[in-house]
Structure formats: structure tokens, C-alpha cells
Design a protein around this motif. Sequence first.
Motif, PDB file in Angstrom:
ATOM      1  N   GLY A 118     111.021  32.908   0.532  1.00  0.00           N
ATOM      2  CA  GLY A 118     110.611  31.881   1.492  1.00  0.00           C
ATOM      3  C   GLY A 118     110.273  30.575   0.803  1.00  0.00           C
ATOM      4  O   GLY A 118     110.702  29.490   1.229  1.00  0.00           O
ATOM      5  N   HIS A 168     112.043  30.432   6.709  1.00  0.00           N
ATOM      6  CA  HIS A 168     111.200  31.002   7.762  1.00  0.00           C
ATOM      7  C   HIS A 168     111.512  32.483   7.999  1.00  0.00           C
ATOM      8  O   HIS A 168     110.601  33.286   8.254  1.00  0.00           O
ATOM      9  CB  HIS A 168     111.374  30.210   9.061  1.00  0.00           C
ATOM     10  CG  HIS A 168     110.638  28.901   9.063  1.00  0.00           C
ATOM     11  ND1 HIS A 168     109.266  28.824   9.099  1.00  0.00           N
ATOM     12  CD2 HIS A 168     111.094  27.611   9.031  1.00  0.00           C
ATOM     13  CE1 HIS A 168     108.883  27.558   9.102  1.00  0.00           C
ATOM     14  NE2 HIS A 168     109.986  26.794   9.052  1.00  0.00           N
ATOM     15  N   PHE A 178     109.754  34.455   5.243  1.00  0.00           N
ATOM     16  CA  PHE A 178     108.319  34.475   5.505  1.00  0.00           C
ATOM     17  C   PHE A 178     108.001  35.424   6.663  1.00  0.00           C
ATOM     18  O   PHE A 178     106.993  36.143   6.641  1.00  0.00           O
ATOM     19  CB  PHE A 178     107.804  33.072   5.825  1.00  0.00           C
ATOM     20  CG  PHE A 178     107.576  32.203   4.619  1.00  0.00           C
ATOM     21  CD1 PHE A 178     106.892  32.685   3.516  1.00  0.00           C
ATOM     22  CD2 PHE A 178     108.024  30.884   4.594  1.00  0.00           C
ATOM     23  CE1 PHE A 178     106.676  31.882   2.395  1.00  0.00           C
ATOM     24  CE2 PHE A 178     107.810  30.072   3.497  1.00  0.00           C
ATOM     25  CZ  PHE A 178     107.132  30.571   2.384  1.00  0.00           C
ATOM     26  N   GLY A 179     108.866  35.432   7.679  1.00  0.00           N
ATOM     27  CA  GLY A 179     108.662  36.341   8.800  1.00  0.00           C
ATOM     28  C   GLY A 179     108.687  37.801   8.372  1.00  0.00           C
ATOM     29  O   GLY A 179     107.839  38.601   8.785  1.00  0.00           O
ATOM     30  N   LYS A 195     101.725  35.767  12.526  1.00  0.00           N
ATOM     31  CA  LYS A 195     102.389  34.871  11.575  1.00  0.00           C
ATOM     32  C   LYS A 195     103.874  35.220  11.482  1.00  0.00           C
ATOM     33  O   LYS A 195     104.729  34.325  11.378  1.00  0.00           O
ATOM     34  CB  LYS A 195     101.730  34.961  10.203  1.00  0.00           C
ATOM     35  CG  LYS A 195     100.344  34.335  10.138  1.00  0.00           C
ATOM     36  CD  LYS A 195      99.804  34.373   8.721  1.00  0.00           C
ATOM     37  CE  LYS A 195      98.435  33.691   8.646  1.00  0.00           C
ATOM     38  NZ  LYS A 195      97.878  33.727   7.269  1.00  0.00           N
ATOM     39  N   HIS A 246     107.092  32.577  12.308  1.00  0.00           N
ATOM     40  CA  HIS A 246     108.170  32.234  11.381  1.00  0.00           C
ATOM     41  C   HIS A 246     109.536  32.705  11.897  1.00  0.00           C
ATOM     42  O   HIS A 246     110.542  32.003  11.714  1.00  0.00           O
ATOM     43  CB  HIS A 246     107.882  32.819   9.995  1.00  0.00           C
ATOM     44  CG  HIS A 246     106.837  32.064   9.237  1.00  0.00           C
ATOM     45  ND1 HIS A 246     107.053  30.809   8.705  1.00  0.00           N
ATOM     46  CD2 HIS A 246     105.553  32.375   8.943  1.00  0.00           C
ATOM     47  CE1 HIS A 246     105.966  30.384   8.094  1.00  0.00           C
ATOM     48  NE2 HIS A 246     105.033  31.312   8.230  1.00  0.00           N
ATOM     49  N   LYS A 266     110.712  30.208  14.446  1.00  0.00           N
ATOM     50  CA  LYS A 266     111.204  29.011  13.751  1.00  0.00           C
ATOM     51  C   LYS A 266     112.588  29.271  13.156  1.00  0.00           C
ATOM     52  O   LYS A 266     113.479  28.422  13.239  1.00  0.00           O
ATOM     53  CB  LYS A 266     110.221  28.628  12.638  1.00  0.00           C
ATOM     54  CG  LYS A 266     108.970  27.926  13.118  1.00  0.00           C
ATOM     55  CD  LYS A 266     109.261  26.465  13.384  1.00  0.00           C
ATOM     56  CE  LYS A 266     107.999  25.671  13.615  1.00  0.00           C
ATOM     57  NZ  LYS A 266     108.314  24.254  13.941  1.00  0.00           N
TER      58      LYS A 266
END
Length: 471
Positions: free
Chosen positions: A409, A422, A425-426, A437, A441, A444
Amino acid sequence: MNKMRRPLFCGIIVACSLAILFYGPSPLISNTWAISIEDERKMGEEFMAQVLAQLQLVEDPFVNEYINELGHYLITPLETKSFPFQFYVIKDNTLNAFAAPGGHIFVFSGLIEAMDQLDELAAVISHEIGHIAARHLSQRIEQSKYIGIATLAGILAGMFLGGEAAGALMTGSIAAGMQAQLHYSREDERQADQHSYKYMEPTGFDPGGMVRALNKIQKGSYLGTSKIPAYLLTHPTGPERISNLESMLTQYTPRPLSREAALLESRFAQFKTVVTAKCLDPRDAERVFKKELEKDAAGPLPHFGLGMVYMEQSRYDLAIDELKRSLAGRPDDIPIMRTLAETYQMNGQDKEAEALLEKVLSLDHGDKAALFLLGITYEGAGRNRDALRLFEKLSYLPPVRNDVFYHLGLLYGRENRLALAHYNFGVYFKNVGQPQKAQFHLKKAKDLAGGDPSLQRKIQKETEFLERKET
């Protein structure tokens, strides 16, 4: 060195109580009431989540590699493997080992430290595998499915954990009723021991290791308490169990170690060194290794152990000195080189770390721990594309560390590839249990993925997983 332990004999007993609960018949045992493979897999996931919330796994590449190599070698004789077996070391001073549903087998660091020979550890693990292969008490689990998989997994996790955690997980009449069902038999134990013997005999490991392991466990049994959980009372007595094993061993003819077993045995002392360094109180571990150095001042393993202890204490100059001494005695030892490289990295000596990690990868180009550390080194030096190449490679080598997705990420973000940033990160936040969170992500990522159908499918898969967990 040793802290007061929880009831020691329950290490094997609880191992049996948990293992026998979940597994239906082997191909040699007819049982039409066995819990389904899919239900057991789901129960394994729930059990893992609840146990891991209470226990700390040893996160060391050499420890995890070794315990899985040993475990997978021991399951070689199994004709049917319903699950992808995984083996773990738990950082806990208790003499304990247990099998969880779904093929997960746990060994506690206290048990490893107490075993003087690999035969003893292999015997305990083989006994757990024996319970899985025999699929003991599957009818009782089938009859208890009305409770619900998550609730049942929580009850069993509480039985294993004991203490306050058990109270939180096992309150109510359902838990009491479940405990009342756990009347496993002496025949179950005899059968698991027979399986253990069968798995060990072709390897060259000595099945008599189980007798020695049980004797060690019994010598410290119930220190500090006379309370024995009710569900353990039907477990066979130690003398009976050992008598049965000794009778079986009269038929044993020693044979040479296989090539794989010999390699595992040659690395056992180093495995114990790393477990001691990672799991004992640092002051206790330091005393252990210094006492060993009194016997052999040039011993590479005590120096290795001290180096790990000092690294964990952020005493990097001392750690580097000890690890260099260790490496002088074992020049091409990958675990020592990796540890020294990581210490260099922590001490800001990136060039030294990079050179050592590249040497490791020249010896083993697929070494995931070295790839990860080198990726961190490149990332710190601003070599984003070199780092990205390594983390992308790691993302395709299961099992994937969660922090691989975090670094992907970061690096995709630096390269302005925001949809991928994203997305990773997800995945990271999903894996560490932060669904809000993760959803942020992934949304996004979906908005930014545009016409990339492959990435859109990956995003959709992760999103659907989160939605299922919520329902």
C-alpha cells in the motif's frame, strides 16, 4: 529460570480433549455421524480467532519453518488429509500441545524447552496427529451442532485457555452440558499412541520418545495446585498409559534416520535456541546462554541466542558482536545471517544489512524472511521500485505476512498507483481485524480501479468477505 507452570500433565490431556472432539473416522473407522469437513473448517476458523485473541504465537521465520517441516514430515504416512495441516508455536511457559479443528496443531514453547531430544517432541506431535487421523468422538460433535459453530468453538477455546478467559467463554448451562459430554476413553488414547508409533517408526525417530516425554511432564504435574478440571478426570492414568506404550515398544526395531529426519535432528538444537531466546524472560535467557558459554566459550548457538536477546533489548552493538561470533562458527547459517542483517538494519547500517541479505538470497533465492527484510531495506533507502518488486513477489508466496500488504500500500502510493494502494491497505486492515478501515480503503480502490476488471474482481471478493463477516 522456570516460572511456576500451570498443571503440566494437562498439556497432553487438554491436547487430547480438544483433538478428539473434532475429528470423525479415518478410512479404517466407519462412522456415519462425523461432522462434515466444511463445518469443521468453519469451526477451525472460529476457534483460531478466539484462541489467537488470547495467546501469542512465536513470529520467527526459522521457528515457523522448522515446526511445519517437522509436522508435515510426520503426517507423511496419512492416507487422507482432509485439511491443509498447519503447525504453530505458542509463546507460553506451559508444557502443552493441542490439536484444534481444521488441522491446526499448536505446541507451547514450554514443552519445547523441556524436550531434550527431537524424538520426544516428534512423539507428542505424532500423538496429536493420531487423534486427528482417528477422528475421535465425531458423533458427539454431530449431536452438539445445534449449539452453533461459533458458540461451540468459544466453549472449547475456553476449556483450553482456562482462567478468566474460560469464564467469559464458557458461561451458562450449554457450556456445562458440553463439558459433561467429554468422557473420552482409554481406547482413544491407546489408539492415538498406536498411530504415533506408526508415524514415527519409518522415519527412524524413536517412538520411545513418548515415554520420556510423558515422564518429564508427570514429574512436574500439578505443581502449585490440586485442582484438576472435571473434564480431564476420565483421562487414563500415567502408569497405565506408559505401560501400554512400553508394551508396544517391545516390538520396535531401531532403524537409521531417514535423510529428512537426520536434517531435522541436526537443526533441533538451533530450533530450541531460537525458542528460548524468543520466549523466555530476557534475563533468564541471557543466564541460560551465558551458562552454556561457560562450557564452550566458542559455541556458536549460545552466541546466537545472546545476539537475539540483545537485539530484542535494542542493545544493537552487543547483539552484532555476539552474532558475528556465532556466524564465525557457522559461516553459511541462514538464520544467523538473517538475524545479523535485521540487527544491522535496526542499527541504521543498511549497506551491511543489504550485503548480508543478498548473500542469504544467493544461497536460497526463495527465502521469504530475507526477501521481506531486503524489501524494507530498499524501501528505507528510497528504492521504491526495487522494494515493490520484492513485496509483489512475497504477495504470491503463501502464507503471506499481513505487513506485506501494508508495505505494498505504501509503495503503490508513492508510485501514484492509488487504486492498488487502497486495495492493499484494504486487505491489510481486513486481515488485522479492522473492518471499518478495510471498507473505507476498498471503496476508494473500487472508485479508482476504473476499467481494470481483474482488480475490480479482487476488490469485490474482499468486500463480499467483509459483508459475510458482518451478517
